[in-house]
Design an enzyme around this catalytic site. Structure first.
Site, PDB file in Angstrom:
ATOM      1  N   ARG A 130       0.820  -1.224   0.000  1.00  0.00           N
ATOM      2  CA  ARG A 130       0.000   0.000   0.000  1.00  0.00           C
ATOM      3  C   ARG A 130       0.853   1.274   0.000  1.00  0.00           C
ATOM      4  NH1 ARG A 130      -3.056  -2.737   3.804  1.00  0.00           N
ATOM      5  NH2 ARG A 130      -4.808  -3.845   2.867  1.00  0.00           N
ATOM      6  N   LYS A 152       1.926  11.263 -10.856  1.00  0.00           N
ATOM      7  CA  LYS A 152       0.942  10.474 -11.604  1.00  0.00           C
ATOM      8  C   LYS A 152       1.611   9.201 -12.093  1.00  0.00           C
ATOM      9  CE  LYS A 152      -2.163  12.450 -14.488  1.00  0.00           C
ATOM     10  NZ  LYS A 152      -2.643  13.474 -15.470  1.00  0.00           N
ATOM     11  N   GLU A 194       7.049  18.342 -24.994  1.00  0.00           N
ATOM     12  CA  GLU A 194       6.571  18.676 -23.648  1.00  0.00           C
ATOM     13  C   GLU A 194       7.277  19.916 -23.108  1.00  0.00           C
ATOM     14  OE1 GLU A 194       4.064  16.910 -22.259  1.00  0.00           O
ATOM     15  OE2 GLU A 194       4.169  14.871 -23.071  1.00  0.00           O
ATOM     16  N   LYS A 235       6.442  22.429 -14.046  1.00  0.00           N
ATOM     17  CA  LYS A 235       5.564  21.331 -13.650  1.00  0.00           C
ATOM     18  C   LYS A 235       5.439  21.287 -12.121  1.00  0.00           C
ATOM     19  CE  LYS A 235       3.886  16.793 -14.289  1.00  0.00           C
ATOM     20  NZ  LYS A 235       3.803  15.591 -15.098  1.00  0.00           N
ATOM     21  N   GLU A 245      -5.058  17.321  -9.663  1.00  0.00           N
ATOM     22  CA  GLU A 245      -5.616  17.625 -10.972  1.00  0.00           C
ATOM     23  C   GLU A 245      -7.093  17.977 -10.957  1.00  0.00           C
ATOM     24  OE1 GLU A 245      -5.752  14.634 -14.272  1.00  0.00           O
ATOM     25  OE2 GLU A 245      -4.324  16.027 -15.090  1.00  0.00           O
ATOM     26  N   ARG A 249      -3.899  22.013 -12.583  1.00  0.00           N
ATOM     27  CA  ARG A 249      -3.063  20.929 -13.102  1.00  0.00           C
ATOM     28  C   ARG A 249      -3.539  20.433 -14.462  1.00  0.00           C
ATOM     29  NH1 ARG A 249       0.005  16.101  -9.951  1.00  0.00           N
ATOM     30  NH2 ARG A 249       0.750  15.033 -11.803  1.00  0.00           N
ATOM     31  N   ASN A 253      -2.422  19.188 -19.539  1.00  0.00           N
ATOM     32  CA  ASN A 253      -2.962  18.326 -20.596  1.00  0.00           C
ATOM     33  C   ASN A 253      -3.076  19.038 -21.940  1.00  0.00           C
ATOM     34  OD1 ASN A 253      -3.272  15.944 -19.107  1.00  0.00           O
ATOM     35  ND2 ASN A 253      -5.134  16.738 -18.162  1.00  0.00           N
ATOM     36  N   HIS A 256      -3.043  17.107 -25.076  1.00  0.00           N
ATOM     37  CA  HIS A 256      -3.095  15.691 -24.718  1.00  0.00           C
ATOM     38  C   HIS A 256      -4.414  15.010 -25.037  1.00  0.00           C
ATOM     39  CE1 HIS A 256       0.744  16.417 -22.906  1.00  0.00           C
ATOM     40  NE2 HIS A 256       0.831  15.174 -22.444  1.00  0.00           N
ATOM     41  N   HIS A 260      -3.833  11.860 -27.024  1.00  0.00           N
ATOM     42  CA  HIS A 260      -4.198  10.516 -26.562  1.00  0.00           C
ATOM     43  C   HIS A 260      -5.108   9.808 -27.561  1.00  0.00           C
ATOM     44  CE1 HIS A 260      -3.342  11.397 -22.018  1.00  0.00           C
ATOM     45  NE2 HIS A 260      -2.247  11.168 -22.718  1.00  0.00           N
ATOM     46  N   HIS A 275       4.330   9.140 -27.737  1.00  0.00           N
ATOM     47  CA  HIS A 275       3.525  10.075 -26.952  1.00  0.00           C
ATOM     48  C   HIS A 275       3.779  11.553 -27.295  1.00  0.00           C
ATOM     49  CE1 HIS A 275       1.340  11.615 -23.473  1.00  0.00           C
ATOM     50  NE2 HIS A 275       2.413  12.329 -23.164  1.00  0.00           N
TER      51      HIS A 275
HETATM   52  N1  LIG Z   1       3.151  10.248 -15.337  1.00  0.00           N
HETATM   53  C1  LIG Z   1       3.030  11.346 -16.036  1.00  0.00           C
HETATM   54  O1  LIG Z   1       2.737  12.388 -15.477  1.00  0.00           O
HETATM   55  C2  LIG Z   1       3.316  11.308 -17.502  1.00  0.00           C
HETATM   56  C3  LIG Z   1       3.481  12.487 -18.220  1.00  0.00           C
HETATM   57  C4  LIG Z   1       3.797  12.399 -19.567  1.00  0.00           C
HETATM   58  C5  LIG Z   1       3.951  11.176 -20.177  1.00  0.00           C
HETATM   59  N2  LIG Z   1       3.780  10.045 -19.450  1.00  0.00           N
HETATM   60  C6  LIG Z   1       3.966   8.730 -20.054  1.00  0.00           C
HETATM   61  O2  LIG Z   1       5.320   8.581 -20.434  1.00  0.00           O
HETATM   62  C7  LIG Z   1       5.389   7.598 -21.462  1.00  0.00           C
HETATM   63  C8  LIG Z   1       6.304   8.062 -22.530  1.00  0.00           C
HETATM   64  O3  LIG Z   1       7.603   8.243 -21.967  1.00  0.00           O
HETATM   65  P1  LIG Z   1       8.889   8.109 -22.885  1.00  0.00           P
HETATM   66  O4  LIG Z   1       8.708   8.947 -24.056  1.00  0.00           O
HETATM   67  O5  LIG Z   1      10.045   8.322 -22.008  1.00  0.00           O
HETATM   68  O6  LIG Z   1       8.764   6.610 -23.386  1.00  0.00           O
HETATM   69  P2  LIG Z   1       9.652   5.319 -23.115  1.00  0.00           P
HETATM   70  O7  LIG Z   1       9.804   5.044 -21.686  1.00  0.00           O
HETATM   71  O8  LIG Z   1       9.052   4.250 -23.952  1.00  0.00           O
HETATM   72  O9  LIG Z   1      11.080   5.719 -23.691  1.00  0.00           O
HETATM   73  C9  LIG Z   1      11.207   5.928 -25.066  1.00  0.00           C
HETATM   74  C10 LIG Z   1      12.267   4.998 -25.671  1.00  0.00           C
HETATM   75  O10 LIG Z   1      13.569   5.483 -25.339  1.00  0.00           O
HETATM   76  C11 LIG Z   1      14.325   4.468 -24.729  1.00  0.00           C
HETATM   77  N3  LIG Z   1      15.232   5.153 -23.819  1.00  0.00           N
HETATM   78  C12 LIG Z   1      14.907   5.802 -22.680  1.00  0.00           C
HETATM   79  N4  LIG Z   1      15.972   6.429 -22.191  1.00  0.00           N
HETATM   80  C13 LIG Z   1      16.997   6.192 -23.035  1.00  0.00           C
HETATM   81  C14 LIG Z   1      18.349   6.594 -23.086  1.00  0.00           C
HETATM   82  N5  LIG Z   1      18.869   7.422 -22.166  1.00  0.00           N
HETATM   83  N6  LIG Z   1      19.117   6.131 -24.084  1.00  0.00           N
HETATM   84  C15 LIG Z   1      18.586   5.316 -25.036  1.00  0.00           C
HETATM   85  N7  LIG Z   1      17.323   4.941 -25.061  1.00  0.00           N
HETATM   86  C16 LIG Z   1      16.534   5.366 -24.075  1.00  0.00           C
HETATM   87  C17 LIG Z   1      13.321   3.551 -24.107  1.00  0.00           C
HETATM   88  O11 LIG Z   1      13.847   2.267 -23.937  1.00  0.00           O
HETATM   89  C18 LIG Z   1      12.201   3.590 -25.147  1.00  0.00           C
HETATM   90  O12 LIG Z   1      12.522   2.705 -26.176  1.00  0.00           O
HETATM   91  C19 LIG Z   1       3.964   7.404 -21.947  1.00  0.00           C
HETATM   92  O13 LIG Z   1       3.524   6.159 -21.487  1.00  0.00           O
HETATM   93  C20 LIG Z   1       3.190   8.521 -21.302  1.00  0.00           C
HETATM   94  O14 LIG Z   1       1.846   8.172 -21.025  1.00  0.00           O
HETATM   95  C21 LIG Z   1       3.467  10.097 -18.143  1.00  0.00           C
HETATM   96 ZN   LIG Z   2       2.592  14.175 -22.037  1.00  0.00          ZN
END
Ligand SMILES: NC(=O)c1ccc[n+]([C@@H]2O[C@H](COP(=O)([O-])OP(=O)(O)OC[C@H]3O[C@@H](n4cnc5c(N)ncnc54)[C@H](O)[C@@H]3O)[C@@H](O)[C@H]2O)c1
Ligand SMILES: [Zn+2]
Ligand SMILES: NC(=O)c1ccc[n+]([C@@H]2O[C@H](COP(=O)([O-])OP(=O)(O)OC[C@H]3O[C@@H](n4cnc5c(N)ncnc54)[C@H](O)[C@@H]3O)[C@@H](O)[C@H]2O)c1
Ligand SMILES: [Zn+2]
Lengths: 377, 377
Positions: A130, A152, A194, A235, A245, A249, A253, A256, A260, A275
């Protein structure tokens, strides 16, 4: 934007959330010194590191070595890379790994990777016992400026993206800006969407600075650190003002809701759309839609599109390879999106660059007509 | 204990948690009038009802009819009965059912059933859209006096019971005391163990009252309602004082460390041992261990055992049908239990009836020797 520090010490952004406040450290070489930062803040000496198959060969070893050196016993779990990993299928083994490692009250779970690993691992940390302590070591630009900050966490459902999860704040975020050098240019650009978003929400000067300095940000060095720190601060400010949110907050989006829907329409297939690319197209659409509703000047939409295109991001639905489903199908995804309230649509619209606002009663039929226009057939 | 109300209006216990406060209504016939209570408190008109195969044929229909009558559109999902349902396997379809029903901000997820359905559904509600409104309609005595109050939700892991979950408070609890008439005597007794627990924690007068009046509680009517209301109030007080189980809330675990170990040792096989039975044995063990540590009089342990035995509960490890693993195996389960802190064992011990306290540094080897004594071979 003009203060540029040349010192080796990382920049620190504080996320102010009362007794759950935490630091984001931003700078070069942080993975090698991670254990020192962790040991200085947490009493626990047991950690579980979750990462993906792309990041593991590059950065897992140095992180584990750093932990070992500080007397921290760590286990690691390497998952497949990509959006599909944000699923129950992978959540289960992560939870079991955390429990199997007997992570206790002062120990922590570490996410080493992009937003996918951060969201999944944060969720697992949020539900294991938890709520277990959680450290983010974001390795993608998107994760450094966005997903690792704010608490999040979650996974996707067949019903839509990020529909299952919890709010679970990290205890520490370590953004090593050096690791972005191994990120593919495409992923760097996606994260940059972003960064630009923070300018478009409420920092017109930052957006203008980016228009001039984006090449330096891409190249690395001080401009990059500066852009990441400003983004994290932006942020952090929003999160501190509105953790759950309900109000401000929601501005995060921007772009987004459309984004999405496009991700869903492409089945979260990263070969077609990642994304940040969806967000780039979504931000352009949000500005165009705002112009269409006579809220903003069409010139602002053009300015946004011009900049995002200059850095190499897709800006139109037609830029997505393959066939998109018809506009009506996109609307389904939009209406199932979390930002639905009693049937009405909530969108982030804008009155111009850096003047975004939450619109609570956007008529669904206007959105549909707009989408049909932008994406006929 | 002496106030006895003869009015038909349900008793109300308020759980005081600031802007997340909620009511527990306790009384006869509440399922038939559920929708009225819900519609008076929640604006949403869409609900998802989760229940199990034992409860569904008895109470699902009247609940759905009541909802329909108030214009509430509800879907339902019926799961297998039993502790094994508290697993990822069943969590997933519950989450998907909630999302599929398009439960929005003011709508709610309803748990209709015992503690298994309540814990699982509450967890699903806690993570669907990062937190959906949640209504508990507990149908077992245990659920009415314990699991439906306080916001602890979760599922089991191969590593132990309740190790995965969230804190997610309900918006309303409706305890219909009539439905306990269809509960098997064995399940009623198991729930009664938790009622007795509140006396043993810090209400010696309530325990004495139960020693005299337990038959009336089992029979139904005012004594039953009274015992449930006192139990809910006791739990509500503890929860309000300590929502996140850092201090006083741990007292609610009286009998549970041993109890959970026995549940694990019997593979959560309800044919051999149900939760409340494990708690009954665990409470006797806790009093005996306290006596062995010279904290309490052995007479108190005897008094506890005599009463629990009188109502028909098991009180010794030997009362469990089948073979138990050796004491050392039981210790493994105890050490993996959530109440572990940095290797030391945390137990709820007692100085006598109604004088329980949290002991933070119980030597594991003393516990092992005690278990070996009580369960040789
Ligand atoms: N929690 C939140 O507030 C929030 C906000 C925005 C986005 N997100 C989420 O984040 C995700 C997208 O994140 P992302 O774009 O980082 O995707 P990801 O984690 O898939 O990374 C993108 C690619 O880059 C590779 N990678 C990462 N770091 C690397 C590095 N230093 N060197 C080489 N390769 C590397 C990963 O293996 C992957 O193939 C989505 O699922 C989205 O919904 C969440
Ligand atoms: Zn985003
Ligand atoms: N969340 C908490 O704070 C908390 C506290 C205590 C216990 N629990 C959990 O509660 C669970 C045990 O709860 P439980 O004892 O209610 O188990 P349960 O939900 O399995 O119910 C016991 C049995 O009675 C049946 N049943 C329920 N109501 C009935 C009725 N009115 N008529 C006929 N049959 C009925 C069920 O179908 C089941 O077969 C455990 O998983 C335990 O971990 C949680
Ligand atoms: Zn219990």
């Amino acid at each position: 934007m003009t203060r540029a520090s040349l010192s080796a010490a990382p920049k620190t952004v504080r996320v102010d959330l009362g007794d759950r406040s935490y630091d984001i450290l931003i700078g070069p070489g942080l993975i090698a010194t991670a254990a020192g930062e962790i040991a200085g803040r947490l009493k626990g000496r047991r950690m579980a590191v979750i990462t993906d198959e792309h990041v593991a060969p590059l950065y897992l070893e140095p992180l584990m070595a750093s932990l070992k050196e500080k007397g921290i016993e760590a286990v690691s779990l390497v998952l497949p890379a990509g959006e599909k990993t944000k699923s129950f299928e992978h959540l289960i083994p992560v939870c079991e790994a955390i429990l199997g490692a007997r992570i206790e009250r002062n120990d922590a779970v570490i996410a080493l990777g992009g937003g996918v690993i951060g969201d999944l691992t944060g969720f697992a940390a949020g539900i294991a016992r938890r709520g277990s302590r959680f450290i983010q070591i974001p390795t993608s630009l998107l994760a450094q400026v966005d997903s690792s900050v704010g608490g999040k966490t979650g996974i996707n459902s067949p019903h839509g993206k990020n529909l299952i999860g919890v709010f679970h704040q990290p205890d520490l975020v370590l953004a090593d800006t050096d690791v972005l050098d191994t990120l593919s240019p495409r992923e760097f650009r996606a994260g940059y969407a972003e960064v630009a978003k923070y300018g478009l929400i409420d920092k017109p000067d930052f957006f203008a600075w980016l228009e001039k300095n984006w090449q330096a940000v891409f190249a690395g060095g001080e401009a990059r650190i500066e852009a990441i720190a400003i983004s994290c601060q932006a942020k952090a400010d929003v999160v501190a003002a509105d953790e759950r949110e309900n109000g401000r907050r929601a501005l995060l989006n921007l772009g987004h809701t459309f984004g999405h829907a496009l991700e869903a329409a492409t089945q979260y297939d990263g070969r077609r759309l990642v994304h940040g690319e969806g967000v780039a197209i979504g931000m352009v659409l949000a500005h165009q839609f705002s112009a269409r509703m006579n809220l903003a000047s069409p010139d602002d939409a053009t300015r946004v599109e011009t900049h995002l295109k200059a850095v190499g991001l897709p800006t139109r639905m037609n830029d997505i390879p393959g066939t998109l489903p018809p506009a009506e199908k996109l609307m389904d995804a939009i209406a199932q999106d979390k930002k639905v309230k009693g049937g009405k649509l909530t969108f982030i619209l804008t009155r111009g660059i850096g003047q975004s606002f939450v619109a609570d009663d956007v008529p669904a039929n206007e959105v549909l007509r707009f989408l049909e226009e932008k994406h006929p057939g």
